[in-house]
Design an enzyme around this catalytic site. Structure first.
Site, PDB file in Angstrom:
ATOM      1  N   GLU A 106       0.832  -1.203   0.000  1.00 16.97           N
ATOM      2  CA  GLU A 106       0.000   0.000   0.000  1.00 16.97           C
ATOM      3  C   GLU A 106       0.867   1.255   0.000  1.00 16.97           C
ATOM      4  OE1 GLU A 106      -2.533   1.523  -0.523  1.00 16.97           O
ATOM      5  OE2 GLU A 106      -4.293   0.938   0.603  1.00 16.97           O
ATOM      6  N   ASP A 107       0.323   2.344  -0.515  1.00 18.86           N
ATOM      7  CA  ASP A 107       1.060   3.605  -0.483  1.00 18.86           C
ATOM      8  C   ASP A 107       1.022   4.231   0.910  1.00 18.86           C
ATOM      9  OD1 ASP A 107      -1.667   4.123  -0.660  1.00 18.86           O
ATOM     10  OD2 ASP A 107      -1.520   5.587  -2.264  1.00 18.86           O
ATOM     11  N   ASP A 110      -4.255   5.519   6.157  1.00 17.92           N
ATOM     12  CA  ASP A 110      -4.803   6.707   6.789  1.00 17.92           C
ATOM     13  C   ASP A 110      -5.858   6.243   7.810  1.00 17.92           C
ATOM     14  OD1 ASP A 110      -5.563   9.358   7.197  1.00 17.92           O
ATOM     15  OD2 ASP A 110      -6.593   9.580   5.308  1.00 17.92           O
ATOM     16  N   VAL A 160      -0.315  14.611   2.125  1.00 21.82           N
ATOM     17  CA  VAL A 160       0.944  14.604   1.381  1.00 21.82           C
ATOM     18  C   VAL A 160       0.763  14.121  -0.063  1.00 21.82           C
ATOM     19  CG1 VAL A 160       2.431  14.306   3.416  1.00 21.82           C
ATOM     20  CG2 VAL A 160       1.487  12.277   2.294  1.00 21.82           C
ATOM     21  N   ASP A 166      -1.211  11.197  -4.766  1.00 23.93           N
ATOM     22  CA  ASP A 166      -1.725  12.299  -5.568  1.00 23.93           C
ATOM     23  C   ASP A 166      -2.639  13.242  -4.809  1.00 23.93           C
ATOM     24  OD1 ASP A 166      -3.839  10.221  -5.412  1.00 23.93           O
ATOM     25  OD2 ASP A 166      -4.940  11.617  -6.692  1.00 23.93           O
TER      26      ASP A 166
HETATM   27  P1  IMP Z   1      -7.659   4.927   4.172  1.00 25.99           P
HETATM   28  O1  IMP Z   1      -8.651   3.970   3.598  1.00 25.99           O
HETATM   29  O2  IMP Z   1      -8.308   6.076   4.877  1.00 25.99           O
HETATM   30  O3  IMP Z   1      -6.589   4.266   5.021  1.00 25.99           O
HETATM   31  O4  IMP Z   1      -6.960   5.639   2.973  1.00 25.99           O
HETATM   32  C1  IMP Z   1      -6.026   5.055   2.235  1.00 25.99           C
HETATM   33  C2  IMP Z   1      -5.952   5.668   0.851  1.00 25.99           C
HETATM   34  O5  IMP Z   1      -6.289   7.059   0.827  1.00 25.99           O
HETATM   35  C3  IMP Z   1      -4.544   5.583   0.364  1.00 25.99           C
HETATM   36  O6  IMP Z   1      -4.307   4.375  -0.324  1.00 25.99           O
HETATM   37  C4  IMP Z   1      -4.409   6.803  -0.523  1.00 25.99           C
HETATM   38  O7  IMP Z   1      -4.821   6.500  -1.824  1.00 25.99           O
HETATM   39  C5  IMP Z   1      -5.362   7.807   0.081  1.00 25.99           C
HETATM   40  N1  IMP Z   1      -4.672   8.773   0.975  1.00 25.99           N
HETATM   41  C6  IMP Z   1      -4.680   8.802   2.332  1.00 25.99           C
HETATM   42  N2  IMP Z   1      -3.940   9.815   2.807  1.00 25.99           N
HETATM   43  C7  IMP Z   1      -3.432  10.449   1.724  1.00 25.99           C
HETATM   44  C8  IMP Z   1      -2.559  11.588   1.565  1.00 25.99           C
HETATM   45  O8  IMP Z   1      -2.071  12.228   2.511  1.00 25.99           O
HETATM   46  N3  IMP Z   1      -2.268  11.928   0.278  1.00 25.99           N
HETATM   47  C9  IMP Z   1      -2.752  11.256  -0.799  1.00 25.99           C
HETATM   48  N4  IMP Z   1      -3.568  10.181  -0.697  1.00 25.99           N
HETATM   49  C10 IMP Z   1      -3.904   9.788   0.552  1.00 25.99           C
HETATM   50 MG    MG Z   2      -4.287   4.164  -2.518  1.00 21.69          MG
END
Ligand code: IMP
Ligand code: MG
Length: 184
Positions: A106-107, A110, A160, A166
């Protein structure tokens, strides 16, 4: 050679350089070394989540010394905004993962909703094991209690871009990580 600017503008937002390509490389190498050690003797299947994890995955996988396979999956949770939509869409995956040791790449983690959904869907396909490696993590933002075994870097809950990440589909090509500068 790409000149790394101090600031980068996307649409109406200004981003400031936060993590250099050298620091990124060091943390990615350390993560690859941990994976090489932990998966020794195993034949993992790495699943790259598109598009964000592309850059991290390519750099990480070039340092993997295991007998492994690579797949991609598309997981989308963000639109063009900076907050999670809470809704996670997964697509583009048909591989049989029964009995395999899966490592999701994963990138950034969050809220953890994307990874939690991936864990749930892939676990239902009876893999031998399932774990995750994230380039970045924002532990303060977590809304689920998922466990991320490998995290290259932890950051504060700020938005970020760069190194695959992105804002409105832009900024992915930046070789460093840039943070939103709200003073600009
Ligand atoms: P989650 O499901 O909230 O954990 O979000 C994960 C996804 O949200 C990541 O795979 C990213 O694609 C996107 N994401 C979360 N934080 C950032 C950020 O700071 N910059 C860009 N994309 C983000
Ligand atoms: Mg992603």
């Amino acid at each position: 050679m790409f000149h790394l600017p101090d600031y980068y503008t996307i649409n109406d937002k200004t981003f400031k350089v936060m993590i250099s390509p050298e620091e990124i490389k060091k943390s990615v190498t350390e993560t690859a070394q941990r994976i090489n050690k932990d998966f020794k003797g195993k034949k993992p299947l790495f699943i790259i989540t598109l598009k964000g994890a592309m850059f991290f995955a390519v750099d990480l996988l070039r340092e993997i010394e295991l007998d492994c396979e690579i797949e991609t999956i598309s997981a989308k949770s963000y639109g063009t905004e900076m907050t999670s939509s809470g809704e996670v869409k997964i697509s583009g995956f048909k591989t049989d993962i029964t009995g395999k040791d899966i490592l999701i790449i994963e990138d950034i983690v969050d809220s953890g909703l994307t990874l939690s959904k991936l864990f749930k869907e892939l676990s239902a396909c009876n893999p031998a094991s399932i774990s995750a490696a994230a380039f970045l993590s924002k532990p303060a933002m977590r809304k689920t209690d998922i466990h991320v075994e490998y995290t290259a870097m932890e950051i504060a809950p700020e938005f970020v871009v760069g190194y695959g990440l992105d804002y409105a589909e832009k900024g992915r090509q930046l070789p460093g990580i840039y943070v939103l500068d709200e003073t600009k």
